[in-house]
Scaffold this active site. Structure first.
Site, mmCIF file in Angstrom:
data_model
loop_
_atom_site.group_PDB
_atom_site.id
_atom_site.type_symbol
_atom_site.label_atom_id
_atom_site.label_comp_id
_atom_site.label_asym_id
_atom_site.label_seq_id
_atom_site.Cartn_x
_atom_site.Cartn_y
_atom_site.Cartn_z
ATOM 1 N N ASN A 1 2.277 8.753 10.822
ATOM 2 C CA ASN A 1 1.981 10.125 10.392
ATOM 3 C C ASN A 1 0.564 10.593 10.705
ATOM 4 O O ASN A 1 0.160 11.671 10.284
ATOM 5 C CB ASN A 1 2.240 10.242 8.889
ATOM 6 C CG ASN A 1 3.664 9.857 8.528
ATOM 7 O OD1 ASN A 1 4.603 10.302 9.172
ATOM 8 N ND2 ASN A 1 3.816 9.019 7.508
ATOM 9 N N THR A 2 -0.202 9.763 11.412
ATOM 10 C CA THR A 2 -1.535 10.150 11.867
ATOM 11 C C THR A 2 -1.525 10.134 13.392
ATOM 12 O O THR A 2 -1.307 9.076 13.995
ATOM 13 C CB THR A 2 -2.607 9.179 11.343
ATOM 14 O OG1 THR A 2 -2.645 9.251 9.913
ATOM 15 C CG2 THR A 2 -3.986 9.541 11.887
ATOM 16 N N ASN B 1 8.716 9.549 4.610
ATOM 17 C CA ASN B 1 7.500 10.244 4.211
ATOM 18 C C ASN B 1 6.660 10.576 5.430
ATOM 19 O O ASN B 1 6.705 9.882 6.446
ATOM 20 C CB ASN B 1 6.702 9.396 3.207
ATOM 21 C CG ASN B 1 5.717 8.466 3.882
ATOM 22 O OD1 ASN B 1 4.611 8.877 4.261
ATOM 23 N ND2 ASN B 1 6.106 7.207 4.067
ATOM 24 N N ALA C 1 0.841 -1.192 0.000
ATOM 25 C CA ALA C 1 0.000 0.000 0.000
ATOM 26 C C ALA C 1 0.879 1.245 0.000
ATOM 27 O O ALA C 1 1.984 1.246 0.542
ATOM 28 C CB ALA C 1 -0.915 -0.001 1.223
ATOM 29 N N SER D 1 0.644 3.542 10.820
ATOM 30 C CA SER D 1 1.270 4.695 10.185
ATOM 31 C C SER D 1 1.749 5.658 11.260
ATOM 32 O O SER D 1 1.004 5.988 12.181
ATOM 33 C CB SER D 1 0.283 5.406 9.259
ATOM 34 O OG SER D 1 0.817 6.646 8.830
ATOM 35 N N ASP E 1 -0.276 3.206 -5.068
ATOM 36 C CA ASP E 1 -1.560 3.563 -5.679
ATOM 37 C C ASP E 1 -2.572 3.715 -4.552
ATOM 38 O O ASP E 1 -3.284 2.787 -4.191
ATOM 39 C CB ASP E 1 -1.996 2.489 -6.671
ATOM 40 C CG ASP E 1 -3.238 2.896 -7.462
ATOM 41 O OD1 ASP E 1 -3.772 3.996 -7.211
ATOM 42 O OD2 ASP E 1 -3.681 2.101 -8.308
ATOM 43 N N PHE F 1 -1.932 9.916 5.290
ATOM 44 C CA PHE F 1 -3.173 9.366 4.730
ATOM 45 C C PHE F 1 -3.872 10.343 3.780
ATOM 46 O O PHE F 1 -5.068 10.609 3.901
ATOM 47 C CB PHE F 1 -4.144 8.971 5.849
ATOM 48 C CG PHE F 1 -3.820 7.697 6.567
ATOM 49 C CD1 PHE F 1 -2.847 6.836 6.095
ATOM 50 C CD2 PHE F 1 -4.488 7.347 7.729
ATOM 51 C CE1 PHE F 1 -2.541 5.655 6.758
ATOM 52 C CE2 PHE F 1 -4.196 6.172 8.406
ATOM 53 C CZ PHE F 1 -3.220 5.322 7.917
ATOM 54 N N ASN G 1 5.167 -1.769 8.834
ATOM 55 C CA ASN G 1 5.042 -0.428 8.273
ATOM 56 C C ASN G 1 6.391 0.294 8.349
ATOM 57 O O ASN G 1 7.411 -0.310 8.651
ATOM 58 C CB ASN G 1 3.957 0.341 9.039
ATOM 59 C CG ASN G 1 3.206 1.331 8.165
ATOM 60 O OD1 ASN G 1 3.792 2.016 7.336
ATOM 61 N ND2 ASN G 1 1.895 1.405 8.332
ATOM 62 N N LYS H 1 -2.092 -4.356 10.026
ATOM 63 C CA LYS H 1 -0.724 -3.940 9.701
ATOM 64 C C LYS H 1 -0.092 -3.284 10.914
ATOM 65 O O LYS H 1 -0.644 -2.331 11.472
ATOM 66 C CB LYS H 1 -0.723 -2.972 8.513
ATOM 67 C CG LYS H 1 0.680 -2.632 7.998
ATOM 68 C CD LYS H 1 0.626 -1.901 6.670
ATOM 69 C CE LYS H 1 2.013 -1.705 6.084
ATOM 70 N NZ LYS H 1 1.970 -1.083 4.734
#
Length: 490
Positions: free
Chosen positions: A291-292, A170, A121, A289, A124, A174, A356, A327
């Site tokens: 980043n959230t 990065n 993931a 993630s 795309d 999201f 991740n 994940k």
């Protein structure tokens, strides 16, 4: 010279030129699958893209190149590597323990993958290039993360290359077009190529045709419409010239996330399952993630248990066919991984994606971008992600299927993760440095390594690093194959 002689001479010269071109490049017969085309993209286009464009622009351009059908296709060598003549690369994953029914009272159905190499993931995010991603050579493609509502993600710049380290940082956060838009794209894909939810997609598309036409005609302006027609015409001609074999298809996964400002994570994931689950072959709950804000806290034992039990019930209601995976991050301590393993075993979730991106910064990093905030991926996390796979495989006694991801750029990298306990492998960040042809090379290299080590089935290498678990799992697989062979004879 007569006209007939001129035509004969021209014909002979053309035939000679085509023959020379075929012998030296195989472009006429193999087109985008040829080694020449792969070399052009991997050695010229990919490095040039890194020099000319910032990481996010290069990513968007790469996605558009794939979507337009300009990227390399699976090479002949990569395709032959997966043929049954050499080794069986198909992989069927399913929980194998008695607790697999979990709290939802449902034991997951086996899901058969045509090969072990897939796309992670993040490349795309919205599902706009699924069919062409399969042409690259991926046996399965995971889109997302998809959030219920559209959101722009974090402020730019938010992606940074660590060229010297072959890594990427990065902090996208999201960025997503939202579940409704992605649902429409999945419907279009299923209408054209079939598969899970195709009949439902046809019904939905028939009901939305007029609305879709209005949106397309009224939203782009005359210039955009003309440009799109020109690009479409060029793409059509390109496909005809560069050979167009029957399109490859595979398994489609959908990775689900929560909106940044939402305080109802269960509701967010439920919306994703409800809207996208009918078209997915499998679903992933992304709780890792970096980043959230607050997302990774969902990996703690009690919140994770509540989330997984709730999302499994939603899956049973809206997408009972789809295995549900979770994940996790590579930054968990051993105690935290033990908690995750306990929850996974208790709830009956179908599998895990490990792992991740990481917040950690290895001392080996030399790039000036190493201090940027965000998740690190690529080569620097390869060993850490492999160790996480090995730990989670051992903690779950090999009963829970694992999709391994993190720094895979060669067949040897994939092999190491399979031995650590991964049943499937995902690739993403290393394409930035190796080019799209790396997918074909990984497939071929992995098949070569398996043959050299005496394996006949890729499934037989899974967990080989952990002998105490490995032999029990291997015995179970052999029994299943014998039962299947016996049943097929009657």
């Amino acid at each position: 010279m007569t006209l007939k002689q001129q035509i004969q001479r021209t014909t002979l010269r053309t035939a000679a030129a085509l023959t020379l071109l075929e012998v030296t490049t195989h472009l006429p017969s193999e087109g985008r699958s040829s080694q020449t085309y792969h070399h052009f993209f991997d050695s010229i286009i990919t490095p040039l893209g890194r020099r000319l464009f910032n990481p996010e622009h290069a990513h968007n351009l790469a996605l558009e190149v794939v979507r337009r059908g300009l990227a390399p296709r699976l090479s002949r060598e990569g395709n032959e590597a997966g043929s049954g003549a050499r080794i069986d690369m198909t992989t069927t994953i399913q929980r194998t323990d008695d607790g697999g029914k979990g709290v939802g009272g449902r034991r997951g159905k086996p899901l058969k993958f045509p090969g072990p190499i897939g796309l992670a993931a993040g490349f795309d995010k919205n599902g706009c290039a699924i069919s062409e991603l399969f042409q690259l050579g991926f046996s399965f493609v995971e889109i997302g993360s998809v959030t219920p509502q559209p959101q722009d993600g974090n402020a730019k710049p938010r992606s940074f290359r660590l060229v010297e380290d072959r890594g990427v940082i990065n902090r996208f956060g999201f960025n997503s077009l939202g579940a409704d838009v992605v649902k429409g794209l999945l419907e279009k894909y299923r209408c054209e190529f079939g598969g899970r939810g195709a009949e439902l997609a046809v019904e939905e598309q028939d009901g939305n045709d007029e609305e879709s036409k209005t949106d397309i005609d009224g939203g782009g302006g005359g210039g955009s419409a003309i440009a799109n027609k020109i690009l479409w015409a060029l793409g059509w001609a390109w496909h005809r010239i560069m050979t167009a074999p029957p399109p490859r298809q595979g398994i489609l996964g959908v990775n689900l996330g929560k909106n940044k400002l939402s305080d109802d994570e269960i509701g967010d994931y439920t919306i994703g399952i409800q809207k996208l689950g009918p078209y997915a072959d499998y679903l992933v709950i992304n709780v890792s993630s970096p980043n959230t804000p607050g997302l990774r806290s969902l990996q703690q034992r009690e919140p994770l248990y509540n989330l997984l039990t709730s999302t499994m019930k939603a899956r049973d209601e809206y997408a009972p066919h789809a295995p549900l995976y979770v994940k996790i991050a590579p930054d968990l301590s051993l105690a935290e991984m033990e908690d995750v393993a306990a929850v996974v075993m208790e709830t009956g979730i179908d599998g895990m994606v490990v792992s991740n991106t990481t917040n950690a910064r290895p001392e080996s990093l030399v790039s000036l971008n190493k201090h940027e905030v965000g998740g690190l991926s690529g080569a620097p996390i390869k060993d850490r992600s492999t160790e996480c796979i090995r730990t989670m495989y051992k903690l779950t006694n090999g009963n829970i299927p694992i999709i391994g991801v993190g720094g895979v750029g060669s067949g040897r990298d994939a092999y190491d993760k399979l031995k650590a306990g991964a049943s499937l492998i995902q690739v993403y960040s290393m394409m930035i440095y190796e080019g799209p042809g790396v997918v074909s090379r990984i497939r071929k290299e992995l098949a070569d390594i398996l043959v050299e080590n005496g394996y006949k089935n890729v499934e037989d290498v899974v967990g080989a690093d952990l002998e105490d678990v490995y032999w029990n799992r291997l015995e179970e697989r052999v029994k299943k194959r014998m039962e299947a062979a016996t049943n097929s004879t009657f």
